[in-house]
Write a protein that holds these residues in place. Sequence first.
Motif, PDB file in Angstrom:
ATOM      1  N   ALA A   1       4.752   6.543   3.273  1.00  6.67           N
ATOM      2  CA  ALA A   1       3.503   6.246   2.132  1.00  6.67           C
ATOM      3  C   ALA A   1       3.134   7.481   2.140  1.00  6.67           C
ATOM      4  N   ASN A   2       2.734   7.528   0.711  1.00  4.43           N
ATOM      5  CA  ASN A   2       2.086   8.818   0.306  1.00  4.43           C
ATOM      6  C   ASN A   2       0.539   9.036   1.100  1.00  4.43           C
ATOM      7  N   TYR A   3       0.493  10.474   1.400  1.00  7.80           N
ATOM      8  CA  TYR A   3      -0.894  10.528   2.468  1.00  7.80           C
ATOM      9  C   TYR A   3      -1.760  11.466   2.057  1.00  7.80           C
TER      10      TYR A   3
ATOM     11  N   PHE B   1       8.166   0.463  -4.781  1.00 10.60           N
ATOM     12  CA  PHE B   1       9.008   1.702  -5.260  1.00 10.60           C
ATOM     13  C   PHE B   1       7.584   2.614  -4.805  1.00 10.60           C
ATOM     14  N   LEU B   2       8.102   3.874  -4.414  1.00 15.33           N
ATOM     15  CA  LEU B   2       7.332   4.952  -3.829  1.00 15.33           C
ATOM     16  C   LEU B   2       7.973   6.282  -4.488  1.00 15.33           C
ATOM     17  N   ASN B   3       7.318   6.954  -5.520  1.00  8.26           N
ATOM     18  CA  ASN B   3       7.708   8.142  -6.089  1.00  8.26           C
ATOM     19  C   ASN B   3       9.294   7.813  -6.804  1.00  8.26           C
TER      20      ASN B   3
ATOM     21  N   ILE C   1       1.060  -1.139   0.048  1.00 11.96           N
ATOM     22  CA  ILE C   1       0.083  -0.013   0.083  1.00 11.96           C
ATOM     23  C   ILE C   1       0.759   1.201  -0.137  1.00 11.96           C
ATOM     24  N   THR C   2       0.949   2.011  -1.075  1.00  8.20           N
ATOM     25  CA  THR C   2       1.801   3.065  -1.266  1.00  8.20           C
ATOM     26  C   THR C   2       1.245   4.428  -1.001  1.00  8.20           C
TER      27      THR C   2
ATOM     28  N   SER D   1      10.516   9.194   0.890  1.00  5.39           N
ATOM     29  CA  SER D   1      10.189   9.848  -0.328  1.00  5.39           C
ATOM     30  C   SER D   1       8.667  10.036  -0.392  1.00  5.39           C
ATOM     31  N   ALA D   2       7.822  10.046   0.782  1.00 10.08           N
ATOM     32  CA  ALA D   2       6.317  10.023   0.797  1.00 10.08           C
ATOM     33  C   ALA D   2       6.257  11.431   0.329  1.00 10.08           C
TER      34      ALA D   2
END
Length: 448
Positions: free
Chosen positions: A121-123, A423-425, A89-90, A440-441
């Motif tokens: 994670a992105n939020y 992978f995130l961003n 879950i990103t 890197s969120a």
Amino acid sequence: MNEKMTLIKNAKIVNEGTIFSGDILIEGKYIKEIKDSISAKSADINVFDAEGKYVFPGAIDDQVHFREPGLTHKANIETESKAAIAGGITSFIEMPNTNPQTTTIEKLEEKFEIAAKTSFANYSFMFGGTNDNLEEILKLDVNQVAGLKLFLGSSTGNMLVDNPEVLEKIFKSTNMLISVHCEDEGTIKKNFNEHFEKYGDDIPIKCHPIIRSEEACYLSSSKAIELAKKTGARLHVFHLSTGKETNLFTNKIPLKDKKITAEVCIHHLWFSDEDYDKKGTLIKWNPAVKTKKDRDQLWKALLDDRIDVIATDHAPHTIEEKKNVYTSAPSGGPLVQHALPAMLEMHHRGKISLEKIVEKMCHNPAILFQVERRGYVKEGYFADLVLVDLNNPWTVTKENILYKCKWSPFEGTTFKSRITHTFLNGNLVYQNSKFNSVKSAERLTFNR
């Protein structure tokens, strides 16, 4: 300055209803190119072989409770977002019933500040509606906030919106997506009092779905839908738990055109009332896990597209809190680390295709919340990608649980599939149970 480049080779890419073999070139934060074959033209490109693995878009969980601020003995944004990344879950959308509650713009911005510093994670966050904060709701920037959350049933503090006039005014006044928890408070109180008279505090856990009954859910969700139709509001009904409720929704129009949508959670797809004897209060949720028949009907509605999204309603409590007698044991449990593995297990059992999992956990939350450039494996989109090995069994144990509360309703379960890389961003943030220290969120943005 040249952007960092990564080339993922030999991937089985699951995207928009198809599975195809190909290579993915990432430049900086974004997917630059997807082709059958891409050669690394420069020695600076980090080449990554995904042979035998599937590549999913990072999942978007539209309903989590990460407990910060105010309830951080249970969980916090840092610990739970880290668990989410390990579970593929990103991006997450977090709920407003923290302490203090997120019912003013000032409190909302404080949560964004915490996430900017600590999230893996992105939020984004939901803004909470109450009986008396309509003025604050009207000040929200719709491109910066995920949506509005209303409790139309039991809730803590003052977050129960039980004034019909206020409710109608909120529905009429905002174009934001309104997400609702639907359980009828009067029905629950009546059922609870009957059981309390009989058992006192130690009500058997198997009575939970009788107290928080089908009737309580249906009465509340049907009223919310009626009000949405009357006002033209954009309504999303969280965590359906009954078969009866599924008949309130349609699959006759594309998701992007639906004004009234629905979600189902992992626990309502996995457990049934037959599991209360073994799991006890560990599977005490609101709405309650109900019958096997309800579970079957939820699956049917998910697969025929009356239900649009799979989410977690991740809501941790300490094991000490959960082990209390019925009246003192809180509802909710941790799920973000195990949600995608659980759905992949259902794929192995022939219940759901990989394409459908991606549709319900990645594409559809992005469509529904109008999330900008996420939820797909597409050129020009953020490189939020998850590598899945479908044949790499592992068992959930206390040692590999990442939640702050250190327990899971899946403890002892063996999953056939494993999330190996996230992978995130554009950054490899998780690889074979190890985390990259670089955060890197980013804050989610919305196209509205």
